[in-house]
Scaffold this active site. Structure first.
Site, PDB file in Angstrom:
ATOM      1  N   GLU A 109      10.120   2.926   6.555  1.00 33.40           N
ATOM      2  CA  GLU A 109      10.017   1.657   6.590  1.00 33.40           C
ATOM      3  C   GLU A 109      11.082   0.912   7.826  1.00 33.40           C
ATOM      4  OE1 GLU A 109       8.468  -1.073   5.370  1.00 33.40           O
ATOM      5  OE2 GLU A 109       9.598  -2.249   6.822  1.00 33.40           O
ATOM      6  N   HIS A 124       5.770 -11.852 -32.349  1.00 37.88           N
ATOM      7  CA  HIS A 124       6.751 -10.871 -32.201  1.00 37.88           C
ATOM      8  C   HIS A 124       6.504  -9.483 -32.990  1.00 37.88           C
ATOM      9  CE1 HIS A 124      10.763  -8.743 -32.598  1.00 37.88           C
ATOM     10  NE2 HIS A 124      10.435  -8.757 -34.093  1.00 37.88           N
ATOM     11  N   ILE A 128       0.784  -1.254   0.092  1.00 41.93           N
ATOM     12  CA  ILE A 128       0.152   0.111   0.082  1.00 41.93           C
ATOM     13  C   ILE A 128       0.879   1.165   0.098  1.00 41.93           C
ATOM     14  CG2 ILE A 128      -1.657   1.364   1.322  1.00 41.93           C
ATOM     15  CD1 ILE A 128      -2.876  -1.246   2.196  1.00 41.93           C
TER      16      ILE A 128
HETATM   17  P1  NAD Z   1       2.402  -4.524   4.260  1.00 38.87           P
HETATM   18  O1  NAD Z   1       2.338  -5.977   5.350  1.00 38.87           O
HETATM   19  O2  NAD Z   1       2.408  -4.993   2.759  1.00 38.87           O
HETATM   20  O3  NAD Z   1       3.345  -3.686   4.490  1.00 38.87           O
HETATM   21  C1  NAD Z   1       3.527  -2.809   5.827  1.00 38.87           C
HETATM   22  C2  NAD Z   1       5.123  -2.491   5.874  1.00 38.87           C
HETATM   23  O4  NAD Z   1       5.001  -1.560   7.029  1.00 38.87           O
HETATM   24  C3  NAD Z   1       5.942  -3.736   6.210  1.00 38.87           C
HETATM   25  O5  NAD Z   1       7.152  -3.528   5.316  1.00 38.87           O
HETATM   26  C4  NAD Z   1       6.357  -3.454   7.846  1.00 38.87           C
HETATM   27  O6  NAD Z   1       7.806  -3.571   8.101  1.00 38.87           O
HETATM   28  C5  NAD Z   1       6.187  -1.856   7.722  1.00 38.87           C
HETATM   29  N1  NAD Z   1       5.772  -1.366   9.122  1.00 38.87           N
HETATM   30  C6  NAD Z   1       5.186  -1.841   9.969  1.00 38.87           C
HETATM   31  N2  NAD Z   1       5.161  -1.057  10.999  1.00 38.87           N
HETATM   32  C7  NAD Z   1       5.985  -0.136  10.826  1.00 38.87           C
HETATM   33  C8  NAD Z   1       6.670   1.057  11.462  1.00 38.87           C
HETATM   34  N3  NAD Z   1       6.000   1.253  12.874  1.00 38.87           N
HETATM   35  N4  NAD Z   1       7.158   1.710  11.019  1.00 38.87           N
HETATM   36  C9  NAD Z   1       7.710   1.919   9.913  1.00 38.87           C
HETATM   37  N5  NAD Z   1       7.209   0.525   9.138  1.00 38.87           N
HETATM   38  C10 NAD Z   1       6.251  -0.159   9.730  1.00 38.87           C
HETATM   39  O7  NAD Z   1       0.804  -3.836   4.638  1.00 38.87           O
HETATM   40  P2  NAD Z   1       0.208  -2.895   3.724  1.00 38.87           P
HETATM   41  O8  NAD Z   1       1.007  -2.223   2.664  1.00 38.87           O
HETATM   42  O9  NAD Z   1      -0.368  -2.059   4.839  1.00 38.87           O
HETATM   43  O10 NAD Z   1      -0.899  -3.633   3.011  1.00 38.87           O
HETATM   44  C11 NAD Z   1      -1.663  -4.211   3.637  1.00 38.87           C
HETATM   45  C12 NAD Z   1      -2.305  -5.589   3.190  1.00 38.87           C
HETATM   46  O11 NAD Z   1      -2.899  -5.348   1.938  1.00 38.87           O
HETATM   47  C13 NAD Z   1      -1.167  -6.694   2.806  1.00 38.87           C
HETATM   48  O12 NAD Z   1      -1.507  -7.821   3.183  1.00 38.87           O
HETATM   49  C14 NAD Z   1      -1.151  -6.371   1.252  1.00 38.87           C
HETATM   50  O13 NAD Z   1      -0.678  -7.678   0.667  1.00 38.87           O
HETATM   51  C15 NAD Z   1      -2.434  -6.301   0.887  1.00 38.87           C
HETATM   52  N6  NAD Z   1      -2.582  -5.204  -0.302  1.00 38.87           N
HETATM   53  C16 NAD Z   1      -2.191  -5.827  -1.590  1.00 38.87           C
HETATM   54  C17 NAD Z   1      -2.016  -4.994  -2.711  1.00 38.87           C
HETATM   55  C18 NAD Z   1      -1.667  -5.871  -3.837  1.00 38.87           C
HETATM   56  O14 NAD Z   1      -1.592  -7.095  -3.838  1.00 38.87           O
HETATM   57  N7  NAD Z   1      -1.286  -5.012  -5.005  1.00 38.87           N
HETATM   58  C19 NAD Z   1      -2.447  -3.676  -2.550  1.00 38.87           C
HETATM   59  C20 NAD Z   1      -2.607  -3.293  -1.414  1.00 38.87           C
HETATM   60  C21 NAD Z   1      -2.824  -4.048  -0.201  1.00 38.87           C
END
Ligand code: NAD
Length: 471
Positions: A205, A445, A186
């Site tokens: 991150e 192609h 996200i």
């Molecule tokens: P995510 O789990 O993909 O990523 C969250 C990130 O935040 C991680 O890298 C984590 O290390 C970091 N993080 C956590 N706490 C933190 C902090 N206090 N400070 C800094 N960094 C921190 O979660 P998301 O991006 O919120 O997405 C949520 C869910 O929605 C996921 O399961 C994702 O797969 C799904 N989603 C999927 C898609 C897609 O497939 N294209 C798109 C949007 C969401």
């Protein structure tokens, strides 16, 4: 009490697909959904609206920065955010009402209200006006409660300047400075949207590793490209405090033991999602909710309560719409006593940035850790004529095959249309195919798919349009 064969609670991609499949199998089906619009997070405030904005952002970026290379002049390029948001709302409206039509066409009864599972496959429904009613499921109940954003104490969302993904899909103007907590899917997708539209974006991150779930070569290339585009991604950054100061948000971060303070117009908190469950939703039943809120299920999504299944984001595994959909189909088919399974080893992952990042199966790191001997075939888009013509020649396709059998074990793509290209590999892997199956398949192609063809050939050291590495 009104009776149905199957009752589904939740009309997100897991729930509505389960309801449709159950109806196809001849069941009398009801789907209970508390929101007035069907489609859940994905259609209303997730996958679909974010892709609408990503598309606009990409086109804006092209018009502003790339058209001139083609000899196209367009004058001053401006973004009208209300028009962009209007288009988003329109598409969401079309798709969610499309599901209502599908429900009607499949004879599915839609019930608006909060559904709670009770003993003996009954479901209690509380309507918006507080009135309650109960319905009975004769064959099965499918729980598809979905998920909600995780909140962190240092940065509580306020719906104004500190927002979750829903808020970041609805900014009424391009923020000058946008902070993002979390370099997950996200954070990267929505960070990219506003960055391409002109925001200065800093992504914090907590982990030192970028995209730890992805193949390292893929993650390294993605980080390089995002940084080049201007996304300021700070790894190992721990957010300590975020304060809404009215005009903006002050964020205090610790990076490598050093305290840093930033001011942003808006702050997006994207640190993951959690299951939208509570004991109250399953009281009086044997359904078990585990420590992190996930409903406990077996491989076929059965809960501990007879005849009750749980699917999608509220159970273990990837929180992805397509995984939820497949589980919905499986649960409906198991209720119908049909053979059904989900290939959990072949769930495609996609990050819909420009370029897209997509993968399925094992990473090189996983193969190494498992001691599996493998061959690697890769091919850069820079050597693909179609990608050049499209001005999107960054990235590569990488195919990992079993050194003994040639079976494709992992596929990793960063580049144009990676999400679409990946599926040739997903299908091959679904049939336990090997790289030769792709090698022996004629590819038109000039297409981007030729990069997949070449990567498969490279796994056997016989790529044509690049020099093969000596093994
Ligand atoms: P995510 O789990 O993909 O990523 C969250 C990130 O935040 C991680 O890298 C984590 O290390 C970091 N993080 C956590 N706490 C933190 C902090 N206090 N400070 C800094 N960094 C921190 O979660 P998301 O991006 O919120 O997405 C949520 C869910 O929605 C996921 O399961 C994702 O797969 C799904 N989603 C999927 C898609 C897609 O497939 N294209 C798109 C949007 C969401």
């Amino acid at each position: 009490m009104q009776e149905f064969d199957v009752v589904v609670i939740g009309a997100g991609p897991g729930g509505y697909v389960a309801a449709i499949r159950a109806a196809q199998l001849g069941f009398k089906v009801a789907c209970v959904e508390k929101a007035s619009s069907l489609g859940g997070t994905c259609l209303n405030v997730g996958c679909i609206p974010s892709k609408v904005l990503l598309e606009t952002a990409h086109r804006f970026h092209q018009a502003k920065h790339e058209f001139s290379e083609h000899g196209i002049s367009v004058g001053e390029v401006k973004i009208d955010v209300p028009t962009m948001l209007g288009r988003k709302a329109n598409i969401v409206g079309q798709l969610t009402s499309g599901i209502a039509q599908l429900f009607q066409a499949n004879g599915i009864t839609r019930i608006e209200g909060l559904g709670k599972l009770r003993a003996n496959k009954t479901v209690e429904i509380t309507a918006a006006d507080g009135k309650t009613s109960t319905i009975q499921a004769k064959k099965g109940v499918i729980l598809a409660f979905g998920s909600v954003p995780v909140e962190i104490p240092p940065a509580r969302t306020d719906g104004k300047n500190i927002v979750d993904s829903t808020g970041a899909l609805a900014f009424d103007r391009v923020p000058e400075k946008l902070g993002v907590i979390g370099a997950g899917v996200i954070g990267l997708e929505l960070g990219s949207v506003w960055q391409a539209l002109g925001s200065e974006v800093v992504v914090f991150e907590a982990l030192e590793n970028f995209l730890p779930m992805a193949d390292k070569q893929l993650a390294t290339e993605a980080l390089k490209i995002y940084k080049k585009q201007g996304l300021d991604i700070k790894l190992g950054a721990k957010v300590q405090k975020a304060e809404n100061k009215g005009q903006g948000v002050e964020v205090t971060v610790e990076v490598a033991g050093e305290k840093q303070v930033y001011m942003f117009d808006k702050l997006l908190v994207a640190v993951g999602r959690k299951p939208n469950t509570s004991q109250d939703l399953v009281e009086g039943t044997a359904v078990k909710i585990g420590e992190r809120g996930f409903i406990e299920v077996d491989e076929q999504c059965r809960t501990a309560e007879p005849g009750v299944f749980a699917i999608g984001d509220c159970v273990r595994g990837a929180m992805l719409a397509h995984k939820a959909e497949e589980e919905g189909v499986m649960a409906a088919e198991v209720i119908a006593n049909e053979h059904a399974e989900v290939r959990y080893d072949l769930i495609p992952s996609v990050i819909y940035t420009a370029p897209e990042v997509a993968w399925v199966g094992k990473t090189e790191e996983e193969l190494k850790a498992a001691g599996i001997a493998y061959n690697k075939g890769d091919f850069p888009f820079a050597a693909n004529g179609r990608a050049k013509a499209m001005n999107t020649a960054a990235g590569f396709v990488k195919v990992l095959t079993d050194a003994q059998t040639g079976e494709i074990l992992g596929s990793h793509i960063i580049g144009p249309c990676a999400s679409e290209l990946l599926h040739e590999l997903v299908i091959t892997m679904n049939f336990y195919g090997n790289s030769e199956d792709i090698t022996l398949t004629m590819h038109a192609h000039p297409t981007l798919a030729e990069a997949v063809h070449e990567a498969a050939m490279a796994a056997d050291n016989r790529a044509i349009h690049k020099v093969n590495k000596k093994r």
